[in-house]
Design a protein around this motif. Structure first.
Motif, PDB file in Angstrom:
ATOM      1  N   TYR A  91       0.832  -1.209   0.000  1.00 28.93           N
ATOM      2  CA  TYR A  91       0.000   0.000   0.000  1.00 28.93           C
ATOM      3  C   TYR A  91       0.868   1.261   0.000  1.00 28.93           C
ATOM      4  CZ  TYR A  91      -4.477  -2.383   0.841  1.00 28.93           C
ATOM      5  OH  TYR A  91      -5.614  -3.136   0.719  1.00 28.93           O
ATOM      6  N   ALA A  92       1.932   1.235   0.792  1.00 28.45           N
ATOM      7  CA  ALA A  92       2.812   2.406   0.878  1.00 28.45           C
ATOM      8  C   ALA A  92       3.458   2.707  -0.468  1.00 28.45           C
ATOM      9  CB  ALA A  92       3.877   2.178   1.946  1.00 28.45           C
ATOM     10  N   GLN A  93       3.877   1.656  -1.180  1.00 29.94           N
ATOM     11  CA  GLN A  93       4.501   1.849  -2.488  1.00 29.94           C
ATOM     12  C   GLN A  93       3.536   2.466  -3.492  1.00 29.94           C
ATOM     13  OE1 GLN A  93       7.749   1.334  -3.351  1.00 29.94           O
ATOM     14  NE2 GLN A  93       8.148   0.851  -1.209  1.00 29.94           N
ATOM     15  N   LYS A  94       2.251   2.230  -3.296  1.00 25.65           N
ATOM     16  CA  LYS A  94       1.226   2.782  -4.195  1.00 25.65           C
ATOM     17  C   LYS A  94       0.642   4.095  -3.658  1.00 25.65           C
ATOM     18  CE  LYS A  94       1.275  -0.960  -6.819  1.00 25.65           C
ATOM     19  NZ  LYS A  94       1.806  -0.964  -8.194  1.00 25.65           N
ATOM     20  N   ASP A  95       1.252   4.626  -2.595  1.00 24.47           N
ATOM     21  CA  ASP A  95       0.793   5.880  -1.976  1.00 24.47           C
ATOM     22  C   ASP A  95      -0.642   5.784  -1.468  1.00 24.47           C
ATOM     23  OD1 ASP A  95       3.225   7.214  -2.436  1.00 24.47           O
ATOM     24  OD2 ASP A  95       2.629   7.693  -4.486  1.00 24.47           O
ATOM     25  N   LEU A  96      -1.019   4.611  -0.983  1.00 29.00           N
ATOM     26  CA  LEU A  96      -2.365   4.404  -0.435  1.00 29.00           C
ATOM     27  C   LEU A  96      -2.286   4.445   1.095  1.00 29.00           C
ATOM     28  CD1 LEU A  96      -3.465   1.546  -2.863  1.00 29.00           C
ATOM     29  CD2 LEU A  96      -4.206   3.929  -2.917  1.00 29.00           C
ATOM     30  N   SER A  97      -2.037   5.641   1.606  1.00 29.00           N
ATOM     31  CA  SER A  97      -1.777   5.797   3.039  1.00 29.00           C
ATOM     32  C   SER A  97      -3.000   5.500   3.897  1.00 29.00           C
ATOM     33  CB  SER A  97      -1.272   7.215   3.319  1.00 29.00           C
ATOM     34  OG  SER A  97      -0.065   7.448   2.621  1.00 29.00           O
ATOM     35  N   PHE A  98      -4.177   5.886   3.428  1.00 29.56           N
ATOM     36  CA  PHE A  98      -5.390   5.596   4.198  1.00 29.56           C
ATOM     37  C   PHE A  98      -5.583   4.086   4.349  1.00 29.56           C
ATOM     38  CE2 PHE A  98      -6.735   9.980   3.108  1.00 29.56           C
ATOM     39  CZ  PHE A  98      -7.110  10.396   4.379  1.00 29.56           C
ATOM     40  N   GLU A  99      -5.257   3.348   3.293  1.00 31.86           N
ATOM     41  CA  GLU A  99      -5.385   1.894   3.352  1.00 31.86           C
ATOM     42  C   GLU A  99      -4.413   1.307   4.376  1.00 31.86           C
ATOM     43  OE1 GLU A  99      -7.697   0.240   1.882  1.00 31.86           O
ATOM     44  OE2 GLU A  99      -8.474   1.971   0.792  1.00 31.86           O
ATOM     45  N   VAL A 100      -3.241   1.903   4.483  1.00 30.31           N
ATOM     46  CA  VAL A 100      -2.270   1.455   5.492  1.00 30.31           C
ATOM     47  C   VAL A 100      -2.865   1.597   6.889  1.00 30.31           C
ATOM     48  CG1 VAL A 100      -0.035   1.942   6.561  1.00 30.31           C
ATOM     49  CG2 VAL A 100      -0.243   1.963   4.074  1.00 30.31           C
ATOM     50  N   LEU A 101      -3.468   2.748   7.150  1.00 33.75           N
ATOM     51  CA  LEU A 101      -4.021   3.001   8.485  1.00 33.75           C
ATOM     52  C   LEU A 101      -5.216   2.095   8.785  1.00 33.75           C
ATOM     53  CD1 LEU A 101      -3.793   6.906   8.613  1.00 33.75           C
ATOM     54  CD2 LEU A 101      -2.165   5.212   9.454  1.00 33.75           C
ATOM     55  N   LYS A 124       4.670   6.642   8.658  1.00 31.20           N
ATOM     56  CA  LYS A 124       4.801   7.371   7.390  1.00 31.20           C
ATOM     57  C   LYS A 124       3.423   7.687   6.815  1.00 31.20           C
ATOM     58  CE  LYS A 124       6.931   7.174   2.820  1.00 31.20           C
ATOM     59  NZ  LYS A 124       7.715   6.354   1.852  1.00 31.20           N
ATOM     60  N   ALA A 125       2.497   6.734   6.936  1.00 33.59           N
ATOM     61  CA  ALA A 125       1.126   6.967   6.473  1.00 33.59           C
ATOM     62  C   ALA A 125       0.469   8.087   7.279  1.00 33.59           C
ATOM     63  CB  ALA A 125       0.310   5.683   6.579  1.00 33.59           C
ATOM     64  N   LYS A 130      -1.649  13.310   7.548  1.00 36.16           N
ATOM     65  CA  LYS A 130      -1.660  14.291   8.638  1.00 36.16           C
ATOM     66  C   LYS A 130      -2.584  13.866   9.780  1.00 36.16           C
ATOM     67  CE  LYS A 130      -0.464  18.061   5.516  1.00 36.16           C
ATOM     68  NZ  LYS A 130      -0.830  19.380   4.945  1.00 36.16           N
ATOM     69  N   ASP A 131      -2.480  12.588  10.129  1.00 37.99           N
ATOM     70  CA  ASP A 131      -3.264  12.044  11.245  1.00 37.99           C
ATOM     71  C   ASP A 131      -2.385  12.058  12.496  1.00 37.99           C
ATOM     72  OD1 ASP A 131      -4.813  10.653  13.041  1.00 37.99           O
ATOM     73  OD2 ASP A 131      -5.457   9.126  11.611  1.00 37.99           O
ATOM     74  N   LEU A 132      -2.329  13.218  13.135  1.00 39.85           N
ATOM     75  CA  LEU A 132      -1.451  13.391  14.291  1.00 39.85           C
ATOM     76  C   LEU A 132      -1.898  12.531  15.469  1.00 39.85           C
ATOM     77  CD1 LEU A 132       0.944  14.916  15.538  1.00 39.85           C
ATOM     78  CD2 LEU A 132      -0.658  16.717  16.207  1.00 39.85           C
ATOM     79  N   ARG A 133      -3.203  12.413  15.654  1.00 34.39           N
ATOM     80  CA  ARG A 133      -3.709  11.654  16.801  1.00 34.39           C
ATOM     81  C   ARG A 133      -3.244  10.198  16.751  1.00 34.39           C
ATOM     82  NH1 ARG A 133      -7.383   8.140  17.611  1.00 34.39           N
ATOM     83  NH2 ARG A 133      -8.186   8.337  15.491  1.00 34.39           N
ATOM     84  N   GLN A 134      -3.405   9.568  15.591  1.00 35.12           N
ATOM     85  CA  GLN A 134      -2.974   8.174  15.496  1.00 35.12           C
ATOM     86  C   GLN A 134      -1.455   8.070  15.602  1.00 35.12           C
ATOM     87  OE1 GLN A 134      -5.112   5.805  12.787  1.00 35.12           O
ATOM     88  NE2 GLN A 134      -3.660   4.129  12.745  1.00 35.12           N
ATOM     89  N   GLU A 159       9.596  13.484  11.790  1.00 33.87           N
ATOM     90  CA  GLU A 159       9.003  13.911  10.522  1.00 33.87           C
ATOM     91  C   GLU A 159       7.507  14.181  10.678  1.00 33.87           C
ATOM     92  OE1 GLU A 159       8.350  12.108   6.010  1.00 33.87           O
ATOM     93  OE2 GLU A 159       9.825  11.185   7.351  1.00 33.87           O
ATOM     94  N   MET A 160       6.826  13.305  11.420  1.00 34.56           N
ATOM     95  CA  MET A 160       5.383  13.467  11.609  1.00 34.56           C
ATOM     96  C   MET A 160       5.066  14.760  12.356  1.00 34.56           C
ATOM     97  SD  MET A 160       2.733  11.169  13.843  1.00 34.56           S
ATOM     98  CE  MET A 160       3.409  11.846  15.364  1.00 34.56           C
TER      99      MET A 160
END
Length: 597
Positions: A91-101, A124-125, A130-134, A159-160
């Motif tokens: 998922y990360a390689q495909k820039d699918l960050s929401f799917e990672v979470l 990184k996701a 920009k999900d600071l809480r998680q 970085e986050m």
């Protein structure tokens, strides 16, 4: 007996089979091969194997569509952490960050313990979305589970927090880290730069026990982004060693502030150049209005032959061709791009080709390029619609607009410039006003000055000058000189002296020393027989102290692009050209009233 044979003999048949499939999966290149291996994996009952399953999921992510990889993942009844990590990485390689979470939440619901490879991927996701809480929850989890000392994880936390503009928390993570490497220091310095704290960034740079080229380049880029080119160059000169990126950074810095002479010096001094070096120089010329030098630089790049242009290079050059009307040069770039293969796959190059051909008047060729794009993006549609509209093909432009809507592409503000321009050229007043109103009601687009200008032009061309004035007074933006000049020009056509006077009054507030406006109203007075008023305006124009600028045009010749001025004195071969003009006139090739120079 060889050592490898001894090891093989000591391994169980199951382990040998696992290693065989792992080797197959890691060396697999095509989808056909992968499906065959997957089939054998199932038949050998290795789909649930802790060693083979992660490699299978990783191979699916690498070779097939990500949704197919997820199907394979879901068929694994009890995936271990390595299988989860493989899917996270896919998922990360495909820039699918929401799917990672989302997948991480599912992982925690299965009570699978993340490892040191899991958390950085999920963090990184968090940075991307920009999900600071998680991210904070992950930090707490890492402390509880003993991953706090992991340098890579700490770097991702820095970085986050930096991206979330919570730089104090980033610094706290940094200070609490037991082990810091140069990547950690770079991340902290970059965090300060992201938060516009150049002083702290430089302080940490000076304190850093180790500096690699990336850290030097990061600090130099920070100075450039803050507009401090002097400090950037000073730091560049202090570098113990430089790579091509260091040179490119400084080159682009000078280009961004418009110092093309310094940019050229850096470019000429570079010991090594890559495609980004050339692109930096070419882009610098383009963004500083030195468009003809874009073409010269590209020719030099091709002639030297050390670096192959990329899609960005071709896009920049084609854009310059569009601005100059350099049709033949643009055609050559088109052919050159085809030989490189960019024209077949890159939509950006094709969009630039549509724009170039459209602005050079070759609208049929532009349409051919447009039709050849398999996956058109919004820019493709907009460029073609605007090109058709600009060349008077209003019906085709509006038809294409409706085709675009039917294809599921949502129009934006650029689309409506083309649509309104099409209505303007066709005199479709009611349709134009309807499209203008639909911008906000149907598309939630706030009209800008370009859209309002099209409507004023539409009404003015149709003779509805009073309505145009009413529209200007109700516009959501303040009318500029172009809009009032449009109204002034229409006043001459329709002999509306009062509206012409109003337009000049407003123009004088915006550009009081532009003599062209006085000339236009003077002509309106002359047409109306008000010669005293015309004479008064001529005196007023003379009092401004400004003369109307000579017109200029670019002509493409065998020797390249040549600039011609209407006054003629600036061309070095004026006398020769005037002699040819007289000869043409003597042979009745040039009609009376036509002028040259």
């Amino acid at each position: 007996m060889h050592t490898s044979s001894l090891f093989s003999a000591s391994k169980s048949p199951k382990r040998l089979l696992e290693e065989k499939f792992i080797s197959f999966l890691e060396s697999c290149k095509t989808q056909k091969q992968l499906l065959q291996i997957q089939s054998q994996t199932v038949s050998h009952e290795l789909l649930q194997n802790d060693y083979v399953a992660p490699r299978l999921v990783a191979a699916c992510c690498r070779i097939t569509r990500i949704d197919y990889a997820r199907q394979v993942f879901d068929r694994i009844s009890q995936p271990n952490v390595s299988v989860w990590n493989a899917m996270f990485n896919g998922y990360a390689q495909k820039d699918l960050s929401f799917e990672v979470l989302l997948l991480f939440k599912r992982m925690r619901s299965f009570d699978v313990m993340p490892n040191c490879f899991t958390l950085p991927l999920v963090l990184k996701a968090c940075v991307v979305v920009k999900d600071l809480r998680q991210g904070q929850e992950l930090q707490c989890f890492s402390i509880k589970t003993g991953f706090r000392s992991n340098a890579y994880l700490g770097t991702k936390l820095i970085e986050m927090y930096s991206c979330a503009e919570v730089i104090a928390s980033a610094n706290k993570v940094f200070c609490e880290m037991v082990e810091k490497n140069v990547v950690t220091w770079t991340s902290m310095i970059n965090g300060y730069l992201l938060n516009k704290d150049l002083v702290s960034a430089r302080r940490y740079f000076d304190l850093s026990p180790e500096r690699d080229i990336v850290l030097w380049n990061t600090m130099i880029s920070g100075y450039i982004e803050m507009g401090n080119m002097m400090e950037a160059k000073s730091l560049f000169d202090q570098m113990p060693c430089r790579d091509v990126m260091s040179w490119n950074t400084v080159l682009e810095g000078y280009a961004n502030i418009g110092d093309m002479e310094a940019c050229e010096r850096v470019f000429d001094d570079m010991p090594e150049r890559n495609v980004f070096s050339w692109n930096g120089l070419i882009k610098g010329y383009a963004q500083n209005g030195r468009v003809s030098e874009v073409l010269d630089s590209f020719k030099r790049m091709v002639d030297e032959g050390n670096v192959v242009p990329n899609d960005a290079t071709l896009t920049l050059v084609l854009s310059a061709c569009a601005k100059l009307g350099a049709f033949d040069f643009g055609k050559w770039v088109h052919k050159y791009g085809e030989n490189l293969g960019y024209n077949k796959v890159d939509v950006n190059v094709k969009n630039a080709l549509i724009d170039m051909y459209g602005k050079c008047g070759a609208i049929e060729i532009a349409m051919e390029v447009f039709k050849g794009i398999k996956r058109r993006d919004l820019i493709s549609w907009n460029t073609m619609i605007n090109g058709l509209a600009a060349h008077g093909h209003g019906t085709e432009a509006l038809d294409l607009f409706h085709e675009m809507k039917n294809s599921g592409i949502r129009a934006d503000k650029v689309t409506f410039v083309g649509v309104l321009c099409a209505c303007k050229h066709m005199g479709l007043v009611e349709d134009g006003l309807a499209y203008f109103n639909s911008m906000f009601t149907d598309f939630s687009i706030m009209p800008e000055i370009e859209h309002c200008g099209c409507v004023v032009d539409l009404l003015s061309r149709a003779g509805f000058l009073t309505l145009a004035v009413e529209f200007i007074n109700k516009m959501p933006v303040k009318a500029d000189a172009v809009i009032w000049a449009t109204l002034l020009g229409a006043s001459k056509v329709y002999k509306k002296v009062d509206i012409g006077e109003l337009a000049l009054e407003e123009l004088n507030k915006i550009e009081p020393r532009n003599p062209a406006n006085f000339v236009m109203l003077s002509n309106i007075y002359g047409d109306a027989g008000r010669f005293d008023d015309a004479a008064r305006l001529k005196v007023a124009m003379r009092d401004t102290g400004f003369k109307k600028e000579a017109g200029v045009s670019w002509i493409e010749t065998d020797d390249g692009l040549v600039k011609f001025y209407s006054s003629g004195e600036k061309h070095p071969r004026t006398k020769e050209l005037q002699r040819i003009l007289r000869e043409l006139k003597s042979f009745n090739i040039l009609r009376d009233g036509e002028h040259f120079l």
